[in-house]
Scaffold this motif. Structure first.
Motif, PDB file in Angstrom:
ATOM      1  N   HIS A 332       0.821  -1.210   0.000  1.00  0.00           N
ATOM      2  CA  HIS A 332       0.000   0.000   0.000  1.00  0.00           C
ATOM      3  C   HIS A 332       0.858   1.265   0.000  1.00  0.00           C
ATOM      4  CE1 HIS A 332      -4.187  -0.953  -0.026  1.00  0.00           C
ATOM      5  NE2 HIS A 332      -4.166  -1.717   1.034  1.00  0.00           N
ATOM      6  N   TYR A 333       2.145   1.110   0.265  1.00  0.00           N
ATOM      7  CA  TYR A 333       3.079   2.226   0.187  1.00  0.00           C
ATOM      8  C   TYR A 333       3.798   2.212  -1.164  1.00  0.00           C
ATOM      9  CZ  TYR A 333       7.312   4.952   1.146  1.00  0.00           C
ATOM     10  OH  TYR A 333       8.334   5.860   1.073  1.00  0.00           O
ATOM     11  N   LEU A 334       4.357   1.061  -1.505  1.00  0.00           N
ATOM     12  CA  LEU A 334       5.186   0.971  -2.713  1.00  0.00           C
ATOM     13  C   LEU A 334       4.382   1.158  -4.002  1.00  0.00           C
ATOM     14  CD1 LEU A 334       7.504  -2.074  -1.837  1.00  0.00           C
ATOM     15  CD2 LEU A 334       8.058   0.366  -1.719  1.00  0.00           C
ATOM     16  N   MET A 335       3.206   0.549  -4.077  1.00  0.00           N
ATOM     17  CA  MET A 335       2.468   0.548  -5.345  1.00  0.00           C
ATOM     18  C   MET A 335       1.929   1.931  -5.727  1.00  0.00           C
ATOM     19  SD  MET A 335       2.932  -2.347  -6.777  1.00  0.00           S
ATOM     20  CE  MET A 335       4.520  -2.638  -6.031  1.00  0.00           C
ATOM     21  N   PRO A 336       1.234   2.643  -4.821  1.00  0.00           N
ATOM     22  CA  PRO A 336       0.745   3.962  -5.238  1.00  0.00           C
ATOM     23  C   PRO A 336       1.865   4.908  -5.673  1.00  0.00           C
ATOM     24  CG  PRO A 336      -0.356   3.257  -3.234  1.00  0.00           C
ATOM     25  CD  PRO A 336       0.749   2.280  -3.487  1.00  0.00           C
ATOM     26  N   LYS A 337       3.071   4.703  -5.144  1.00  0.00           N
ATOM     27  CA  LYS A 337       4.204   5.522  -5.597  1.00  0.00           C
ATOM     28  C   LYS A 337       4.495   5.273  -7.071  1.00  0.00           C
ATOM     29  CE  LYS A 337       7.979   6.010  -2.785  1.00  0.00           C
ATOM     30  NZ  LYS A 337       8.191   7.128  -1.867  1.00  0.00           N
ATOM     31  N   ARG A 338       4.058   4.100  -7.556  1.00  0.00           N
ATOM     32  CA  ARG A 338       4.214   3.775  -8.984  1.00  0.00           C
ATOM     33  C   ARG A 338       2.906   3.954  -9.740  1.00  0.00           C
ATOM     34  NH1 ARG A 338       7.669  -1.894  -8.844  1.00  0.00           N
ATOM     35  NH2 ARG A 338       9.096  -1.327  -7.191  1.00  0.00           N
ATOM     36  N   GLN A 339       1.996   4.722  -9.178  1.00  0.00           N
ATOM     37  CA  GLN A 339       0.678   4.978  -9.805  1.00  0.00           C
ATOM     38  C   GLN A 339      -0.166   3.703  -9.924  1.00  0.00           C
ATOM     39  OE1 GLN A 339       0.219   8.162  -9.889  1.00  0.00           O
ATOM     40  NE2 GLN A 339       2.409   8.340  -9.469  1.00  0.00           N
ATOM     41  N   ILE A 340       0.114   2.730  -9.066  1.00  0.00           N
ATOM     42  CA  ILE A 340      -0.678   1.494  -9.069  1.00  0.00           C
ATOM     43  C   ILE A 340      -1.525   1.482  -7.806  1.00  0.00           C
ATOM     44  CG2 ILE A 340      -0.542  -1.038  -8.929  1.00  0.00           C
ATOM     45  CD1 ILE A 340       2.188  -0.708 -10.433  1.00  0.00           C
ATOM     46  N   LEU A 341      -2.802   1.148  -7.989  1.00  0.00           N
ATOM     47  CA  LEU A 341      -3.710   1.141  -6.847  1.00  0.00           C
ATOM     48  C   LEU A 341      -3.675  -0.228  -6.171  1.00  0.00           C
ATOM     49  CD1 LEU A 341      -6.005   2.419  -5.177  1.00  0.00           C
ATOM     50  CD2 LEU A 341      -7.586   1.773  -7.013  1.00  0.00           C
ATOM     51  N   SER A 342      -3.424  -0.236  -4.875  1.00  0.00           N
ATOM     52  CA  SER A 342      -3.473  -1.483  -4.100  1.00  0.00           C
ATOM     53  C   SER A 342      -4.864  -1.583  -3.476  1.00  0.00           C
ATOM     54  CB  SER A 342      -2.386  -1.465  -3.023  1.00  0.00           C
ATOM     55  OG  SER A 342      -2.335  -0.196  -2.391  1.00  0.00           O
ATOM     56  N   LEU A 343      -5.404  -2.800  -3.459  1.00  0.00           N
ATOM     57  CA  LEU A 343      -6.816  -2.972  -3.101  1.00  0.00           C
ATOM     58  C   LEU A 343      -7.004  -4.085  -2.083  1.00  0.00           C
ATOM     59  CD1 LEU A 343      -7.722  -3.516  -6.850  1.00  0.00           C
ATOM     60  CD2 LEU A 343      -8.122  -1.352  -5.681  1.00  0.00           C
ATOM     61  N   HIS A 344      -7.766  -3.824  -1.036  1.00  0.00           N
ATOM     62  CA  HIS A 344      -8.139  -4.902  -0.112  1.00  0.00           C
ATOM     63  C   HIS A 344      -9.404  -5.545  -0.670  1.00  0.00           C
ATOM     64  CE1 HIS A 344      -9.484  -6.392   4.102  1.00  0.00           C
ATOM     65  NE2 HIS A 344      -8.684  -7.252   3.539  1.00  0.00           N
ATOM     66  N   SER A 345      -9.210  -6.424  -1.632  1.00  0.00           N
ATOM     67  CA  SER A 345     -10.362  -7.004  -2.313  1.00  0.00           C
ATOM     68  C   SER A 345     -10.059  -8.405  -2.820  1.00  0.00           C
ATOM     69  CB  SER A 345     -10.756  -6.134  -3.517  1.00  0.00           C
ATOM     70  OG  SER A 345      -9.833  -6.327  -4.566  1.00  0.00           O
ATOM     71  N   GLY A 346     -11.125  -9.177  -2.976  1.00  0.00           N
ATOM     72  CA  GLY A 346     -11.041 -10.429  -3.719  1.00  0.00           C
ATOM     73  C   GLY A 346     -11.216 -10.106  -5.193  1.00  0.00           C
ATOM     74  N   CYS A 347     -10.956 -11.068  -6.063  1.00  0.00           N
ATOM     75  CA  CYS A 347     -11.049 -10.789  -7.495  1.00  0.00           C
ATOM     76  C   CYS A 347     -11.266 -12.086  -8.256  1.00  0.00           C
ATOM     77  CB  CYS A 347      -9.743 -10.128  -7.943  1.00  0.00           C
ATOM     78  SG  CYS A 347      -9.679  -9.732  -9.696  1.00  0.00           S
TER      79      CYS A 347
END
Ligand SMILES: Nc1ncnc2c1ncn2[C@@H]1O[C@H](COP(=O)(O)OP(=O)(O)O)[C@@H](O)[C@H]1O
Ligand SMILES: C=C(OP(=O)(O)O)C(=O)O
Ligand SMILES: [Ca+2]
Ligand SMILES: [Mn+2]
Length: 662
Positions: A332-347
């Motif tokens: 949740h720290y590393l990914m948004p720094k790369r413009q990637i959204l981290s999600l607490h979700s199933g998929c």
């Protein structure tokens, strides 16, 4: 036959199949009658026989014990040098800060094959020169990326409370802690994180300073180095190859090592060969407490995150979920720094490639509903959404087991087999059949299994951009409709609110439902302000035309105590209608207070339950409860009133207006 060592020999004729000398007749006769029709074993002694049992590994998940010949396609250096390098790297990971050196590490179980050691002395500084202590004289044995079978044996031999259940899973106990301890989480506040992270009221990030982190780190490392042996897992997080993270987990228990083996992405032997230096390291010394006199500590449990050092220390809790969710915080720290959204979700994904995300707090149905026999499972809990689509962060699932039934959740039931870690369940002492209704250890019983244990897992665990965003709430007040279609602004309002209501405790009779609001359906794990993630979600939903839904997997026909939980079979029908697209084009009416669009009918679901007011016999109680919940939403949202969501003023205003109105 494979070469099992250098002890092959020619049978002399006088040694029987079981190593016992045969009774000699007067003269050696070729005509002597042999009773052993099978070919005899090639061993002179029991020890030799036992050494025959284990074949040298040809496909090592454990390269330290592997025997890949020098000059194999993967290696430019000799096997011995590679082993040395790996052990140096582990020694460096376990380095003591005060002695400024790593421990002497050696491979293998001290009680079985320690003598075959590859030693790594502490070369960093000459150990004879300073800081010599008893701990510098001993070796730390490293059990590196053991296989599930090896970890089973370690657990059963050395860890009390480890048993094989009737279906082959490894039953374990997590000790005094049977759930996460969010109040004991600490994050190092330094120059960088001070400005980047979310601090203060509502934030999960309780600060600690660098020095205190190092105190706890030293405590954990000293504890680990004092043991006969430690487990080391080198694995990956995130199935997106461009954004994969290398993680190392150092732990004291086979249970923890097997848990992470299942939950992280398992490297192939080739990937492990050039693993190199990890991007992030966890020191799990969970059996050992932190010192409560240490600054910032408020209990004997501490889960400490240092983003600059890329390290996490766990003291005073053996609950394995801390490691999984700890790494999730890191993402949740590393990914948004790369413009990637981290999600607490199933998929999961349908046959036609339609992807759905399932957001929700613990116990709302992410794992249950994403594990759907008619769809491909991408993951049950942690994902990334990048410009390429979605990717699972993990390599396994972590399912709740309480009241698990084979009929209702067959895929999860069948995944509980050899290799699966089964935490805190109760089983029959003789036949080892698990009683999933038993809560005597905890209600939070869990199974951790590799994702490929689910038959329709999508490997690699990636998919295209989501079409449906399903927000799950387990509403124990029983006033939210079983399903509503949301506008983008409503989706954002409910995403930021992150509502669910659970029942506090059942021991002392019926308790009031407890409303929980957890921003982004995962406030315990987010590192930056919720509006940062919300803005990214809004932008992605707009760009890819995803539809938001609110699904109540909780109560109907009254609140907890009066009503009943919505049948899983009905929720599955609702989810089916979302996936198939039929619900998008249904007829809708709007509810009071929350202003939610609810369908008038869904195939397989009784129409009268779709509007909760129909299911309550006491209409006044319904209205009172609805207003009460509306009030709780409003109060919770106050802290977000002065925040802008993204660059779009219009959307921010719409979101603020998308909550309950009364
Ligand atoms: N209508 C329902 N929808 C979803 N889950 C339900 C429903 N009724 C009961 N359950 C139970 O609720 C629990 C949901 O937990 P889980 O899927 O593990 O949640 P999460 O993954 O979000 O933490 C499971 O034990 C499931 O059997
Ligand atoms: C791993 C956990 O997550 P969830 O309950 O969402 O599955 C947890 O809460 O410990
Ligand atoms: Ca490679
Ligand atoms: Mn789950």
């Amino acid at each position: 036959m494979a070469n099992n060592g250098d002890f092959s020999f020619v049978r002399t004729g006088s040694i029987g199949r079981h190593g016992l000398p045969k009774i000699q007749t007067h003269h050696e006769s070729k005509e002597v009658c042999h009773d052993d029709s099978a070919t005899p074993v090639k061993a002179k002694t029991i020890d030799e026989l036992h050494s025959l049992q284990k074949k040298k590994s040809s496909q090592p998940t454990t390269p330290i014990t592997g025997t890949r010949a020098p000059g194999s396609p993967f290696s430019a250096i000799s096997e011995e040098d590679r082993q040395k390098q790996q052990l140096q790297s582990i020694s460096a990971s376990l380095a003591s800060l005060t002695r400024e050196t790593g421990p002497k590490v050696v491979r293998g179980d001290p009680r079985t094959d320690g003598h075959k050691a590859v030693h790594v002395e502490h070369h960093l500084y000459d150990s004879s020169l300073f800081g010599l202590s008893d701990s510098a004289l001993k070796f730390t044995h490293i059990l590196y990326n053991l296989s599930p079978a090896e970890l089973y044996e370690q657990a059963i031999k050395y860890e009390k409370g480890s048993f094989i259940t009737a279906s082959g899973a490894l039953a374990t106990l997590s000790g005094a802690k049977t759930g996460r301890s969010p109040r004991d989480k600490r994050v190092v506040k330094d120059e960088e994180t001070e400005n980047e992270l979310w601090w203060g009221k509502g934030s999960p990030n309780i600060e600690m300073d660098e020095h205190t982190f190092l105190v706890n780190r030293e405590r954990a490392v000293d504890y680990l180095n004092s043991l006969d042996k430690v487990f080391v897992n080198d694995q990956f997080m995130n199935w997106d190859p461009e954004h994969r993270i290398k993680v190392r987990i150092v732990s004291a228990r086979a249970y923890h090592s097997l848990f992470m083996h299942n939950m992280c992405i398992r490297p192939t032997p080739e990937e492990l060969e050039d693993f190199g230096t990890p991007d992030f390291t966890i020191y799990n010394a969970g059996q050992f407490p932190c010192n409560r006199y240490t600054h910032y500590m408020t209990s004997s449990t501490s889960i400490d995150l240092n983003l600059s050092r890329r390290e996490m220390v766990i003291l005073g809790t053996q609950y394995a979920g801390e490691m999984k969710k700890g790494l999730f915080s890191v993402m949740h720290y590393l990914m948004p720094k790369r413009q990637i959204l981290s999600l607490h979700s199933g998929c999961n994904m349908g046959k036609d490639g339609d992807v759905a995300l399932f957001f929700g707090l613990s116990g709302t149905g992410k794992t249950t509903l994403s594990t759907d026999h008619n769809r491909y499972l991408i993951g049950d809990d942690e994902h990334c959404w990048s410009d390429n689509g979605v990717s699972n962060i993990e390599g396994g699932c972590y399912a709740k087991c309480i009241d698990l039934s084979k009929d209702k959740e067959p895929d999860i039931w069948n995944a509980i087999k050899f290799g699966t870690v089964l935490e805190n369940v109760v089983f029959d002492e003789h036949n080892r059949e698990v009683d999933y209704s038993e809560k005597s250890v905890t209600e939070n019983t869990r199974a951790a299994y590799p994702i490929e244990y689910i038959p329709n897992a999508k490997i690699p665990c990636v998919g295209p951009h989501p079409k449906n965003i399903i927000l799950l709430a387990c509403d124990a007040f029983g006033v939210l409709p079983p399903v509503s279609k949301l506008s983008l602004a409503q989706t954002m309002y409910h995403f930021i609110s992150g509502y669910t209501a659970l029942v506090a405790g059942t021991e002392d009779g019926i308790k009031e439902p407890q409303a929980t609001f957890s921003a982004c359906f995962g406030a315990a794990f987010i590192m930056m302000h919720p509006t940062k993630y919300a803005a990214m979600l809004a932008e992605k939903m707009q760009k890819h035309g995803a539809t938001g839904w609110l699904v109540n997997t909780g109560w109907s026909a009254g609140r907890y105590g009066t009503g009943n939980r919505i049948k899983l079979a009905y929720t599955r029908k609702i989810i089916d209608a979302i996936h198939s697209g039929t619900l998008l084009n249904a007829t809708y009416t709007k509810t009071e207070v929350f202003g939610l669009e609810i369908p008038t009918e869904i195939e397989g679901v009784p129409s009268e339950i779709l509007d909760p007011i129909n299911t309550w016999s006491d209409k006044k109680a319904y209205t009172d409860t609805l207003l009460k919940l509306g009030g709780l939403f409003k109060k919770n949202f106050e802290v977000f009133m002065n925040h802008k969501i993204g660059k779009d003023n219009k959307l921010t205003e719409e979101i603020l207006a998308a909550g309950p109105i009364f």
